[in-house]
Design an enzyme around this catalytic site. Sequence first.
Site, PDB file in Angstrom:
ATOM      1  N   SER A   1       0.819  -1.208   0.000  1.00 32.52           N
ATOM      2  CA  SER A   1       0.000   0.000   0.000  1.00 32.52           C
ATOM      3  C   SER A   1       0.863   1.273   0.000  1.00 32.52           C
ATOM      4  O   SER A   1       1.620   1.485  -0.943  1.00 32.52           O
ATOM      5  CB  SER A   1      -0.955  -0.058   1.192  1.00 32.52           C
ATOM      6  OG  SER A   1      -1.920   0.936   1.096  1.00 32.52           O
TER       7      SER A   1
ATOM      8  N   HIS B   1      -8.270  -5.090   1.014  1.00 40.35           N
ATOM      9  CA  HIS B   1      -6.984  -4.412   1.205  1.00 40.35           C
ATOM     10  C   HIS B   1      -6.167  -4.933   2.381  1.00 40.35           C
ATOM     11  O   HIS B   1      -5.007  -5.288   2.217  1.00 40.35           O
ATOM     12  CB  HIS B   1      -7.218  -2.908   1.354  1.00 40.35           C
ATOM     13  CG  HIS B   1      -5.991  -2.080   1.193  1.00 40.35           C
ATOM     14  ND1 HIS B   1      -5.324  -1.947  -0.013  1.00 40.35           N
ATOM     15  CD2 HIS B   1      -5.272  -1.343   2.082  1.00 40.35           C
ATOM     16  CE1 HIS B   1      -4.272  -1.159   0.138  1.00 40.35           C
ATOM     17  NE2 HIS B   1      -4.210  -0.775   1.403  1.00 40.35           N
TER      18      HIS B   1
END
Length: 392
Positions: free
Chosen positions: A158, A361
Site C-alpha cells: 500500500s 486491502h
Amino acid sequence: MIRCGVIFLFAFLINELNCISSNDSDVDLDSYQFIAKYGYQPEKRVVETEDGYLVTLFRLVGKGPPVLLAHGLADSSDSWLVLGPTMSLAYQLSDAGFDVWLYNSRGNRYSKGNTKRYTNKEYWDFTYEEMGTRDLPACIDHILKVTSREKISYVGFSQGTTIFFVMCSVKPEYNKKINHAVLLAPVAWTNSIEYPFISYLGRYLKFLIVLFDHFGIHEMFTENMRRKQQGIECYKTSSYCDLEYYLNFGVANFENLALDKIDVIDSHIPAGASTKTLAHFIQGYRNKQFQRFDYGLRKNLLLYSSIQPPDYDVSKVTVPLSLFVSESDRLSDISDVKILVPKLRNIKRYFEFNRTLDFTHIEFAYGRRVNEYINYPTLKILLEEIKNSDET
Ligand SMILES: *[C@@H]1O[C@H](CO)[C@@H](O)[C@H](O)[C@H]1NC(C)=O
Ligand SMILES: *[C@@H]1O[C@H](CO)[C@@H](O)[C@H](O)[C@H]1NC(C)=O
C-alpha cells in the site's frame, strides 16, 4: 477521524461494546519484542534523514541478502510480525535466509524523533513525498553500508508502494540499489478509491486543510492507547468491529481476516500518520493525478517552478517489479492500477486476484489466506530473483 466520529456513533446505535480482556500476550509486544519472542535475533537501528528526522529500522539479523519491508498508511513494522512466525512474512523471509529489515515511516509510533528541535507543527509537515525522498533513501543507504552489499530487495504494501514509486521517480539513482521489488496492493493513482466520505473530503480538501491547521490537528490515526493498555478484545463477537473494518477497508467478509489474531492486530493498528499525508492521498483523488503536494500557486512556483504540482514520473522506475493486485481492493482500486501499469517499464510478474476471492486491502497483511496468496509467492519470487542475480 472516521474511527473517532461516525463509527463511534454507529457503534452505540447498533451494538454494545462487548469487551473482554485478551489472553494473547502478543497484544502488548513491540516489534523488537516480537522478533525476540519468536527466537530471532532482533536489532533496532535509528537512522537520521537529511532533514533531521529519526527513522527506526527493526531487523531480524541474518547473513543472507538484505530485504527491506515497508508497511502501509498509519501502520508500522508490526504489520510484518503480528501474525507470528507461521503467518507473518518477516519471520518467513528470515527462515529462508534473508537479512530482514523493517521500515517505520516518519511520524509512526517508532519514528517520532528528530534532531532539529522542530515544533509540533513543523515536525508534522510531511507527506508520503518525504518518506519516499528522504526516509527510504537514508534507510537503504544505511542497510547497504551495514551489510556491505550493493543491492537490497524490497517489499512494499500500500503506502509502502507509493513511497517506492516516489523515491524511484524523484531520485532515480536509487533504482540501481534495488534488486527486485514486490509491490502488494500498489497505490499511486487514487482516482477511484472508495473510502467513507471521500467525495466530500476531496471537494472540501483545501478548506479542511486550513481547518485542521487552525485547530493544530497535525497527526491522525494515532495509536490507540486505551486498547493497548487494557489489552481489550472487542472483536470476535462485535458487529461494531465488522462495521469499522468494513468502512475503513472494505472488508465485507470478516472471516477472511486472521480472526484468531484479531485482538493482536487491533492492538497494533493504527500506528500514526500525518494529516498532510492523508491530504496528499485525497488530493490525488480530487485531481485524478499522482502528483506532488499542491501548496497553491505561489509556493508551487517557488518549489516546483510550475503553477500545478508536477506529476511523479513513474516511467523512471526501472527496478524489476512483481505486482499483486486484487479486484476487491477498494484502496488499491483495480481501475487505478490499470492507469499505473502501462507506465511502469519493468513489470516481471503481475498477479490479479478476482472478485470471487473477495481479497480486500488489509488482507494483504492481516488475512487468513496470506500464506497462500501473498507470503509464499513473495518468498518464491525473491529467492528466484536472488538466484538470477547471482548467476549474472
Ligand atoms: C482467557 O482465559 C480464561 C481463563 O484461562 C478463559 O476462561 C477464557 O475463556 C479465555 N478467553 C479467551 C478469549 O480465550
Ligand atoms: C478466481 O480465482 C480463483 C483462484 O485463482 C479461481 O479458482 C477461479 O476460477 C477464478 N474465478 C473466475 C470467475 O475467474
